[in-house]
Design a protein around this motif. Structure first.
Motif, PDB file in Angstrom:
ATOM      1  N   ALA A 298     -17.323 -60.794  23.635  1.00 17.37           N
ATOM      2  CA  ALA A 298     -17.973 -60.855  22.321  1.00 17.37           C
ATOM      3  C   ALA A 298     -16.948 -60.617  21.219  1.00 17.37           C
ATOM      4  CB  ALA A 298     -19.094 -59.823  22.240  1.00 17.37           C
ATOM      5  N   ALA A 299     -16.005 -59.690  21.453  1.00 20.95           N
ATOM      6  CA  ALA A 299     -14.940 -59.444  20.466  1.00 20.95           C
ATOM      7  C   ALA A 299     -14.057 -60.676  20.303  1.00 20.95           C
ATOM      8  CB  ALA A 299     -14.113 -58.235  20.898  1.00 20.95           C
ATOM      9  N   LEU A 300     -13.777 -61.370  21.403  1.00 16.55           N
ATOM     10  CA  LEU A 300     -12.962 -62.582  21.334  1.00 16.55           C
ATOM     11  C   LEU A 300     -13.686 -63.680  20.555  1.00 16.55           C
ATOM     12  CD1 LEU A 300     -10.220 -63.609  22.370  1.00 16.55           C
ATOM     13  CD2 LEU A 300     -11.439 -64.590  24.321  1.00 16.55           C
ATOM     14  N   LEU A 301     -14.984 -63.785  20.740  1.00 16.99           N
ATOM     15  CA  LEU A 301     -15.766 -64.771  20.009  1.00 16.99           C
ATOM     16  C   LEU A 301     -15.751 -64.468  18.511  1.00 16.99           C
ATOM     17  CD1 LEU A 301     -17.629 -67.221  20.017  1.00 16.99           C
ATOM     18  CD2 LEU A 301     -19.539 -65.697  20.595  1.00 16.99           C
TER      19      LEU A 301
ATOM     20  N   LEU B 259     -13.373 -62.963  16.969  1.00 16.34           N
ATOM     21  CA  LEU B 259     -12.021 -63.298  16.520  1.00 16.34           C
ATOM     22  C   LEU B 259     -11.898 -64.804  16.283  1.00 16.34           C
ATOM     23  CD1 LEU B 259      -9.390 -61.685  16.068  1.00 16.34           C
ATOM     24  CD2 LEU B 259      -8.730 -62.320  18.394  1.00 16.34           C
ATOM     25  N   ALA B 260     -12.458 -65.600  17.170  1.00 17.89           N
ATOM     26  CA  ALA B 260     -12.398 -67.059  17.020  1.00 17.89           C
ATOM     27  C   ALA B 260     -13.155 -67.519  15.776  1.00 17.89           C
ATOM     28  CB  ALA B 260     -12.971 -67.723  18.266  1.00 17.89           C
ATOM     29  N   ARG B 261     -14.206 -66.811  15.419  1.00 14.18           N
ATOM     30  CA  ARG B 261     -15.002 -67.203  14.249  1.00 14.18           C
ATOM     31  C   ARG B 261     -14.314 -66.870  12.932  1.00 14.18           C
ATOM     32  NH1 ARG B 261     -20.750 -64.642  16.160  1.00 14.18           N
ATOM     33  NH2 ARG B 261     -21.689 -66.492  17.101  1.00 14.18           N
ATOM     34  N   SER B 262     -13.326 -65.976  12.974  1.00 15.18           N
ATOM     35  CA  SER B 262     -12.665 -65.583  11.731  1.00 15.18           C
ATOM     36  C   SER B 262     -12.013 -66.799  11.081  1.00 15.18           C
ATOM     37  CB  SER B 262     -11.624 -64.495  11.999  1.00 15.18           C
ATOM     38  OG  SER B 262     -10.528 -65.030  12.712  1.00 15.18           O
TER      39      SER B 262
ATOM     40  N   GLU C  14      -5.319 -70.328  24.775  1.00 13.16           N
ATOM     41  CA  GLU C  14      -6.170 -71.404  25.274  1.00 13.16           C
ATOM     42  C   GLU C  14      -7.652 -71.046  25.140  1.00 13.16           C
ATOM     43  OE1 GLU C  14      -3.138 -73.348  28.617  1.00 13.16           O
ATOM     44  OE2 GLU C  14      -4.507 -71.717  29.179  1.00 13.16           O
ATOM     45  N   MET C  15      -7.987 -69.772  25.362  1.00 16.61           N
ATOM     46  CA  MET C  15      -9.385 -69.348  25.178  1.00 16.61           C
ATOM     47  C   MET C  15      -9.805 -69.507  23.720  1.00 16.61           C
ATOM     48  SD  MET C  15      -9.578 -65.829  27.395  1.00 16.61           S
ATOM     49  CE  MET C  15      -8.609 -65.644  28.889  1.00 16.61           C
ATOM     50  N   LEU C  16      -8.958 -69.039  22.805  1.00 13.25           N
ATOM     51  CA  LEU C  16      -9.292 -69.140  21.384  1.00 13.25           C
ATOM     52  C   LEU C  16      -9.367 -70.596  20.943  1.00 13.25           C
ATOM     53  CD1 LEU C  16      -7.078 -66.215  20.097  1.00 13.25           C
ATOM     54  CD2 LEU C  16      -9.576 -66.333  19.953  1.00 13.25           C
ATOM     55  N   ALA C  17      -8.475 -71.427  21.473  1.00 11.10           N
ATOM     56  CA  ALA C  17      -8.520 -72.847  21.119  1.00 11.10           C
ATOM     57  C   ALA C  17      -9.814 -73.484  21.599  1.00 11.10           C
ATOM     58  CB  ALA C  17      -7.314 -73.561  21.723  1.00 11.10           C
ATOM     59  N   ALA C  18     -10.266 -73.115  22.801  1.00 12.79           N
ATOM     60  CA  ALA C  18     -11.514 -73.669  23.326  1.00 12.79           C
ATOM     61  C   ALA C  18     -12.702 -73.206  22.485  1.00 12.79           C
ATOM     62  CB  ALA C  18     -11.701 -73.240  24.782  1.00 12.79           C
ATOM     63  N   LEU C  19     -12.715 -71.928  22.126  1.00 10.20           N
ATOM     64  CA  LEU C  19     -13.812 -71.420  21.300  1.00 10.20           C
ATOM     65  C   LEU C  19     -13.831 -72.102  19.936  1.00 10.20           C
ATOM     66  CD1 LEU C  19     -13.482 -67.613  22.171  1.00 10.20           C
ATOM     67  CD2 LEU C  19     -15.448 -69.061  22.719  1.00 10.20           C
ATOM     68  N   ARG C  20     -12.680 -72.221  19.318  1.00 13.55           N
ATOM     69  CA  ARG C  20     -12.629 -72.858  17.998  1.00 13.55           C
ATOM     70  C   ARG C  20     -12.927 -74.353  18.084  1.00 13.55           C
ATOM     71  NH1 ARG C  20      -7.988 -69.621  14.400  1.00 13.55           N
ATOM     72  NH2 ARG C  20      -9.481 -67.983  13.766  1.00 13.55           N
ATOM     73  N   SER C  21     -12.596 -74.966  19.219  1.00 15.67           N
ATOM     74  CA  SER C  21     -12.981 -76.361  19.417  1.00 15.67           C
ATOM     75  C   SER C  21     -14.495 -76.496  19.398  1.00 15.67           C
ATOM     76  CB  SER C  21     -12.416 -76.872  20.739  1.00 15.67           C
ATOM     77  OG  SER C  21     -12.930 -78.157  21.046  1.00 15.67           O
ATOM     78  N   GLY C  22     -15.195 -75.553  20.049  1.00 14.83           N
ATOM     79  CA  GLY C  22     -16.652 -75.576  20.042  1.00 14.83           C
ATOM     80  C   GLY C  22     -17.236 -75.375  18.661  1.00 14.83           C
ATOM     81  N   LEU C  23     -16.462 -74.733  17.789  1.00 14.19           N
ATOM     82  CA  LEU C  23     -16.894 -74.541  16.407  1.00 14.19           C
ATOM     83  C   LEU C  23     -16.455 -75.693  15.501  1.00 14.19           C
ATOM     84  CD1 LEU C  23     -15.956 -70.753  16.111  1.00 14.19           C
ATOM     85  CD2 LEU C  23     -18.262 -71.707  16.317  1.00 14.19           C
TER      86      LEU C  23
ATOM     87  N   GLY D 131     -16.869 -74.455  29.074  1.00 16.84           N
ATOM     88  CA  GLY D 131     -17.855 -73.386  28.955  1.00 16.84           C
ATOM     89  C   GLY D 131     -17.664 -72.553  27.705  1.00 16.84           C
ATOM     90  N   LEU D 132     -16.407 -72.257  27.353  1.00 18.47           N
ATOM     91  CA  LEU D 132     -16.144 -71.482  26.139  1.00 18.47           C
ATOM     92  C   LEU D 132     -16.513 -72.280  24.887  1.00 18.47           C
ATOM     93  CD1 LEU D 132     -12.748 -69.780  27.042  1.00 18.47           C
ATOM     94  CD2 LEU D 132     -14.990 -68.682  26.866  1.00 18.47           C
ATOM     95  N   ALA D 133     -16.204 -73.571  24.893  1.00 21.76           N
ATOM     96  CA  ALA D 133     -16.585 -74.403  23.751  1.00 21.76           C
ATOM     97  C   ALA D 133     -18.106 -74.428  23.594  1.00 21.76           C
ATOM     98  CB  ALA D 133     -16.040 -75.820  23.931  1.00 21.76           C
TER      99      ALA D 133
END
Length: 308
Positions: free
Chosen positions: A175-178, A180-183, A234-243, A298-300
């Protein structure tokens, strides 16, 4: 419904809610075991109120049950809790439930353990079940002790050791990583190269279904992890890709980032971010389990769903 009857603990928690949905979708009847008389979760075929610390109602709760899926316990996010709390909630409660399941002649006991029963926050090489378990904190020790208690009961048991679990409703580190990706800002994390295994809660639910379906005794621990470990960038890139965003990661040298974390009292956080923890699920795959999706996809999807 006339499928096998599963007794599920922890049905109101993050993993338990997903398990309830996944098991009912696969045709199982699910009886949820609740600590207090609250509304029965949607999808449950029945519910029994009982406290695992004082298992007075366990005979009634386990009557006619084919298998127990035990996902309740004190989470790793409660890292400041005393060791006794982890032992009581994760070890002793599991032991008591397993003893009740044995008396009720339950066919199989599925325990949601953790990769932290096997290792600390990082590992120098990919982990398999053949590695000697060396947990480094109270949470991991309590999970390993619960596995050892199961092995002493004579039940047909299996302990699933998932890597870091992610999915809608996740808490703790993911949840903290998510967040961070939203920032909206670029993040100075592009140079971190440690790789970490993840597993989606949907893939973990598929693992539970796989071991419930497996014929013959299991009586061992099994690692659950996606086959594609990712670095933090790579995790942050995947999360931000989903955004729908670019990664926006800056290559600040890892030693400099570590120094900044030590100065600000975040040395432990840096160790978690920079270290590797890769785990292999070959034994589970041999039972027919496959991850539902890749970690990147899945992260995206998690980021898209959380944003919606």
């Amino acid at each position: 419904m006339s499928g096998p009857l599963i007794a599920l603990t922890g049905a109101t928690g993050f993993i338990g809610r997903h398990l309830l949905t996944a098991l009912t979708a696969r045709g199982y009847r699910v009886r949820v075991l609740l600590r207090r008389p609250v509304e029965v979760p949607e999808g449950a075929s029945s519910a029994v109120v009982g406290d695992l610390a004082r298992p007075i109602n366990m005979a009634a709760a386990l009557s006619g049950v084919d298998a127990v899926v035990h996902s309740a316990g004190l989470a790793n996010a409660m890292s400041g809790a005393p060791e006794d709390d982890f032992r009581n909630s994760n070890t002793e409660a599991t032991r008591r439930l397993a003893e009740a399941a044995q008396r009720a002649k339950v066919r199989r006991f599925v325990f949601l353990s953790s990769i932290r029963a096997q290792t600390g926050p990082s590992a120098p090489s990919p982990l398999t079940e053949a590695d000697f378990p060396t947990p480094t904190d109270a949470y991991g020790r309590s999970k390993l002790a619960a596995e050892q208690a199961l092995a002493e009961t004579g039940l047909d048991w299996v302990a699933l050791r998932p890597a870091l679990v992610y999915g809608v409703g996740v808490k703790g580190n993911m949840a903290a990583l998510l967040r961070l990706a939203r920032s909206p800002y670029p993040l100075p994390l592009a140079a971190l190269s440690g790789r970490r295994s993840l597993v989606s809660v949907e893939s973990l639910s598929a693992a539970v279904a796989a071991v419930l379906h497996t014929a013959g005794p299991l009586e061992r621990a099994l690692i659950v992890a996606d086959p594609d470990p990712l670095t933090l960038p790579e995790m942050l890139a995947a999360l931000r890709s989903g955004l729908g965003r670019r990664p926006s990661l800056l290559p600040v040298p890892s030693p400099l980032l570590g120094l900044a974390c030590r100065i600000t009292g975040r040395e432990e956080m840096f160790d978690r971010l920079s270290g590797s923890l890769v785990a292999r699920s070959d034994e589970l795959a041999a039972l027919g389990w496959q991850p539902v999706q890749t970690s990147r996809d899945g992260l995206a999807e998690l980021a898209r769903n959380a944003a919606g």
